[in-house]
Design an enzyme around this catalytic site. Structure first.
Site, PDB file in Angstrom:
ATOM      1  N   HIS A   1       3.829  -9.001   7.993  1.00 25.40           N
ATOM      2  CA  HIS A   1       4.419  -7.706   7.667  1.00 25.40           C
ATOM      3  C   HIS A   1       5.016  -6.996   8.873  1.00 25.40           C
ATOM      4  O   HIS A   1       5.969  -6.227   8.734  1.00 25.40           O
ATOM      5  CB  HIS A   1       3.313  -6.840   7.047  1.00 25.40           C
ATOM      6  CG  HIS A   1       3.741  -5.477   6.629  1.00 25.40           C
ATOM      7  ND1 HIS A   1       4.706  -5.245   5.665  1.00 25.40           N
ATOM      8  CD2 HIS A   1       3.314  -4.237   7.031  1.00 25.40           C
ATOM      9  CE1 HIS A   1       4.854  -3.944   5.495  1.00 25.40           C
ATOM     10  NE2 HIS A   1       4.027  -3.314   6.316  1.00 25.40           N
TER      11      HIS A   1
ATOM     12  N   ASP B   1       8.368  -0.555   6.328  1.00 23.76           N
ATOM     13  CA  ASP B   1       7.283  -0.114   5.464  1.00 23.76           C
ATOM     14  C   ASP B   1       7.587   1.294   4.938  1.00 23.76           C
ATOM     15  O   ASP B   1       8.634   1.504   4.323  1.00 23.76           O
ATOM     16  CB  ASP B   1       5.969  -0.206   6.255  1.00 23.76           C
ATOM     17  CG  ASP B   1       4.724   0.040   5.432  1.00 23.76           C
ATOM     18  OD1 ASP B   1       4.303  -0.893   4.720  1.00 23.76           O
ATOM     19  OD2 ASP B   1       4.174   1.151   5.495  1.00 23.76           O
TER      20      ASP B   1
END
Length: 298
Positions: free
Chosen positions: A278, A109
């Site tokens: 994610h 991320d």
């Protein structure tokens, strides 16, 4: 001090020449490997991955500036103090203070965006890099559509002028954070509640929330300027890059992830999906360790 969340690791605060203090956890022995977390996590997100990688590497896991227990610099009109360039420079200095002039870096991320900038600005330091569940920042902004804006609404919420997002988050911190984490994971029980509590501890600090907003404001402004300047000059990542992403996450659904990284790299790019959302390092830690080890030891 002994790390309370990552078995076998020692935690300390390193003070950099610019005055920033970076929370750092170190464990293992072997070639140096830097792990960089994303939002809204801290370096504790690596707690199941770091000890396994420490069997083969000297693993360094840090809190990015403004996150976790690292310090939060003052805001600037152009948000440069939270640019990925500034964050990357922090981390290179951390590694040098620990005696590592050259190392591999894995970033999830926001940490992946820092790793990308690090490979561009400090190619002499980065041996190879892996970026997790992201496409390049400029690519994601340039190709924004309604579906992306809906799924990643915080990209457009957090960049609003201060103090609007900071004030709104302060009014419902736990509700906002838990909703955000639920949206990131596609695995039951992930994140574990003790990790949620750790992230919430940090998120309750108004300075952390300010810093996080500044991180995203930088991404929508000065980071894009830096990225586009590199594109205009033909300045590409030259080191081997591994892209990993969650097949059930937004990035995996909306982009040909490996192809987006080949657009900004002249070095070899490999990539593949994992069956998760994610949070690869929390949803599929054993599989992630296996994939990272194969790439890092190639």
């Amino acid at each position: 001090m002994v790390h309370t969340l990552i078995p076998g690791f020692e935690a300390s605060d390193l003070t950099l020449a610019n005055g920033q203090r970076i929370r750092t956890a170190v464990g293992g022995r072997g070639p140096a490997l830097l792990l960089l977390h994303g939002h809204p996590q801290t370096h504790a997100t690596w707690r199941e991955v770091a000890p396994e990688l420490a069997r083969d590497f000297t693993v360094v896991a840090t809190d990015l500036r403004g996150y976790g227990d690292s310090t939060s610099p003052e805001s600037e009109p152009d948000h440069a103090s939270y640019s990925k360039r500034a964050m990357a420079a922090d981390q290179v200095e951390v590694m040098r203070l620990l005696g590592h002039e050259r190392f591999a870096v894995v970033g999830h991320d926001r940490g992946g965006r820092v790793a990308h900038r690090m490979a561009l600005d400090h190619p002499e330091a980065v041996d190879r890099l892996s970026v997790m569940d992201i496409a390049p920042t400029a690519t994601m902004y340039d190709r924004t559509d309604r579906e992306f804006a809906t799924r990643y609404f915080w990209w457009f919420f957090l960049i609003q002028p201060s103090p609007l997002p900071e004030t709104m988050i302060a009014g419902a911190t736990e509700t906002y954070l838990r909703a955000h984490l639920r949206g990131q994971s596609r695995s039951e029980g992930v994140p574990n509640e003790d990790l949620v509590q750790e992230y919430l501890r940090c998120y309750r600090d108004p300075e952390t929330v300010r810093a996080i907003c500044e991180d995203y404001r930088a991404a929508a402004g000065i980071d894009l300027e830096h990225d586009r300047h590199d594109t205009e000059r033909g300045h590409l990542v030259t080191r081997p890059l591994l892209a990993l992403w969650g097949a059930r996450g937004t990035v995996g659904r909306l982009y040909d992830v490996a192809a987006t990284w080949r657009e900004v790299c002249s070095g070899p790019v490999t990539g593949s999906a994992m069956d998760c959302g994610h949070l690869l390092q929390e949803e599929r830690p054993a599989e992630l360790v296996s994939r990272l080890r194969a790439f890092l030891q190639a």
